[in-house]
Design a protein around this motif. Sequence first.
Motif, mmCIF file in Angstrom:
data_model
loop_
_atom_site.group_PDB
_atom_site.id
_atom_site.type_symbol
_atom_site.label_atom_id
_atom_site.label_comp_id
_atom_site.label_asym_id
_atom_site.label_seq_id
_atom_site.Cartn_x
_atom_site.Cartn_y
_atom_site.Cartn_z
ATOM 1 N N GLY A 114 39.922 -30.485 43.320
ATOM 2 C CA GLY A 114 40.039 -30.818 44.736
ATOM 3 C C GLY A 114 41.440 -30.501 45.216
ATOM 4 N N GLU A 115 41.523 -29.757 46.327
ATOM 5 C CA GLU A 115 42.819 -29.408 46.917
ATOM 6 C C GLU A 115 42.860 -29.951 48.336
ATOM 7 O OE1 GLU A 115 42.891 -25.159 46.715
ATOM 8 O OE2 GLU A 115 43.097 -25.121 44.525
ATOM 9 N N LEU A 116 43.895 -30.704 48.652
ATOM 10 C CA LEU A 116 44.035 -31.290 49.984
ATOM 11 C C LEU A 116 44.406 -30.211 50.998
ATOM 12 C CD1 LEU A 116 45.989 -34.470 48.893
ATOM 13 C CD2 LEU A 116 43.560 -34.321 49.468
ATOM 14 N N VAL A 117 43.714 -30.212 52.133
ATOM 15 C CA VAL A 117 44.015 -29.234 53.189
ATOM 16 C C VAL A 117 45.326 -29.609 53.881
ATOM 17 C CG1 VAL A 117 43.243 -28.331 55.422
ATOM 18 C CG2 VAL A 117 41.620 -28.539 53.526
ATOM 19 N N ASP A 118 45.472 -30.900 54.220
ATOM 20 C CA ASP A 118 46.693 -31.362 54.887
ATOM 21 C C ASP A 118 46.766 -32.876 54.797
ATOM 22 O OD1 ASP A 118 48.991 -31.602 56.379
ATOM 23 O OD2 ASP A 118 48.019 -31.259 58.309
ATOM 24 N N GLY A 119 47.191 -33.380 53.658
ATOM 25 C CA GLY A 119 47.350 -34.823 53.501
ATOM 26 C C GLY A 119 46.163 -35.488 52.812
ATOM 27 N N VAL A 120 46.318 -36.787 52.585
ATOM 28 C CA VAL A 120 45.382 -37.626 51.841
ATOM 29 C C VAL A 120 43.996 -37.620 52.482
ATOM 30 C CG1 VAL A 120 44.975 -40.038 51.163
ATOM 31 C CG2 VAL A 120 47.271 -39.087 51.053
ATOM 32 N N THR A 121 42.957 -37.698 51.630
ATOM 33 C CA THR A 121 41.593 -37.834 52.142
ATOM 34 C C THR A 121 40.903 -39.029 51.498
ATOM 35 O OG1 THR A 121 40.505 -36.472 50.453
ATOM 36 C CG2 THR A 121 41.336 -35.329 52.408
ATOM 37 N N GLN A 122 39.866 -39.513 52.172
ATOM 38 C CA GLN A 122 38.918 -40.466 51.595
ATOM 39 C C GLN A 122 37.556 -39.800 51.649
ATOM 40 O OE1 GLN A 122 39.083 -44.245 53.630
ATOM 41 N NE2 GLN A 122 40.491 -45.057 52.117
ATOM 42 N N ASP A 123 36.822 -39.906 50.536
ATOM 43 C CA ASP A 123 35.559 -39.198 50.412
ATOM 44 C C ASP A 123 34.479 -40.121 49.861
ATOM 45 O OD1 ASP A 123 36.666 -36.244 50.734
ATOM 46 O OD2 ASP A 123 38.039 -37.356 49.456
ATOM 47 N N PHE A 124 33.361 -40.181 50.568
ATOM 48 C CA PHE A 124 32.194 -40.938 50.104
ATOM 49 C C PHE A 124 31.569 -40.144 48.968
ATOM 50 C CE2 PHE A 124 27.742 -42.201 50.220
ATOM 51 C CZ PHE A 124 27.817 -43.570 50.371
ATOM 52 N N ASN A 125 31.299 -40.812 47.859
ATOM 53 C CA ASN A 125 30.843 -40.150 46.645
ATOM 54 C C ASN A 125 29.532 -40.779 46.192
ATOM 55 O OD1 ASN A 125 30.960 -38.507 44.386
ATOM 56 N ND2 ASN A 125 32.483 -39.748 43.338
ATOM 57 N N LEU A 126 28.437 -40.029 46.316
ATOM 58 C CA LEU A 126 27.118 -40.458 45.850
ATOM 59 C C LEU A 126 26.826 -39.735 44.544
ATOM 60 C CD1 LEU A 126 24.135 -41.474 46.097
ATOM 61 C CD2 LEU A 126 23.744 -39.520 47.610
ATOM 62 N N MET A 127 26.479 -40.490 43.497
ATOM 63 C CA MET A 127 26.158 -39.890 42.204
ATOM 64 C C MET A 127 24.887 -40.530 41.654
ATOM 65 S SD MET A 127 29.790 -39.282 40.243
ATOM 66 C CE MET A 127 30.438 -40.943 40.243
ATOM 67 N N TRP A 128 24.006 -39.688 41.086
ATOM 68 C CA TRP A 128 22.787 -40.220 40.481
ATOM 69 C C TRP A 128 22.392 -39.374 39.280
ATOM 70 C CZ3 TRP A 128 23.037 -37.284 44.828
ATOM 71 C CH2 TRP A 128 22.198 -36.176 44.933
ATOM 72 N N ARG A 129 21.803 -40.032 38.273
ATOM 73 C CA ARG A 129 21.349 -39.338 37.064
ATOM 74 C C ARG A 129 20.061 -38.597 37.394
ATOM 75 N NH1 ARG A 129 24.916 -40.044 33.481
ATOM 76 N NH2 ARG A 129 26.041 -42.011 33.352
ATOM 77 N N ARG A 130 20.117 -37.276 37.271
ATOM 78 C CA ARG A 130 18.983 -36.455 37.745
ATOM 79 C C ARG A 130 17.717 -36.630 36.918
ATOM 80 N NH1 ARG A 130 22.299 -32.269 35.382
ATOM 81 N NH2 ARG A 130 23.461 -32.061 37.320
ATOM 82 N N ASP A 131 17.833 -37.097 35.657
ATOM 83 C CA ASP A 131 16.616 -37.314 34.861
ATOM 84 C C ASP A 131 15.925 -38.624 35.227
ATOM 85 O OD1 ASP A 131 18.512 -39.053 33.824
ATOM 86 O OD2 ASP A 131 18.043 -38.639 31.728
ATOM 87 N N ALA A 132 16.599 -39.499 35.984
ATOM 88 C CA ALA A 132 16.050 -40.813 36.316
ATOM 89 C C ALA A 132 15.703 -40.976 37.791
ATOM 90 C CB ALA A 132 17.042 -41.905 35.913
ATOM 91 N N LEU A 133 16.526 -40.391 38.662
ATOM 92 C CA LEU A 133 16.392 -40.658 40.092
ATOM 93 C C LEU A 133 16.466 -39.388 40.915
ATOM 94 C CD1 LEU A 133 18.891 -43.658 40.452
ATOM 95 C CD2 LEU A 133 16.399 -43.800 40.345
ATOM 96 N N GLN A 134 15.993 -39.500 42.153
ATOM 97 C CA GLN A 134 16.303 -38.497 43.162
ATOM 98 C C GLN A 134 16.859 -39.245 44.370
ATOM 99 O OE1 GLN A 134 12.851 -36.187 44.032
ATOM 100 N NE2 GLN A 134 11.565 -37.926 44.512
#
Length: 195
Positions: free
Chosen positions: A102-122
């Motif tokens: 990840g490279e910042l375009v111009d200063g600090v960011t906050q990012d919503f991060n959704l992660m799920w195990r693909r063998d268990a969920l969609q």
Amino acid sequence: MDILTSPSRVIPATQYRRERWRNGLGWTNEILRLPEQGDWQLRLSIAEIEQDAAFSAFPGVERELVLLRGEGLRLRFADGRCETLLPPYQRLRFAGEAEVTGELVDGVTQDFNLMWRRDALQAELLHRPLVGNMLFFTEPQVGWVIHLLAGQAAFEGDVLPPLATGDTAWLGAGARTRFALKGGGELLAIRVSPA
């Protein structure tokens, strides 16, 4: 799927758990993890990116990032692909195994991060304006996450506490139930079901 029947609740932003990234190069505020103990199958968090840094690898996991704050985040993949997330709320889905910096375009960011195990969920992430009423239906195999990006909202019948900007609601799977959300603003809605 048992984890999807975790009880419905509102998680105020003040209760998110702050922890270091797996690789130690940043911070995350964990919103929700299912199951709560042991290896998760679904995880939601808000990452704080203060410097250019490699992302942690999560084999077997699908990820979707949404830029919440900041001027932008450039994602540089080992295969040469480069994607830039720009305000407001641009997003990208990618494999957790991918080598990404990840490279910042111009200063600090906050990012919503959704992660799920693909063998268990969609999981399907939707970005929507909230104007008046919005309906969500949980079912035996379907739960929902509602993250309020801006504004305020309340569930009809006071079945759960109201949401302020930054709060999240988990609507657990079970008997078909109608949740009516009233308010104004913007939200992320995530439909979660078995793979």
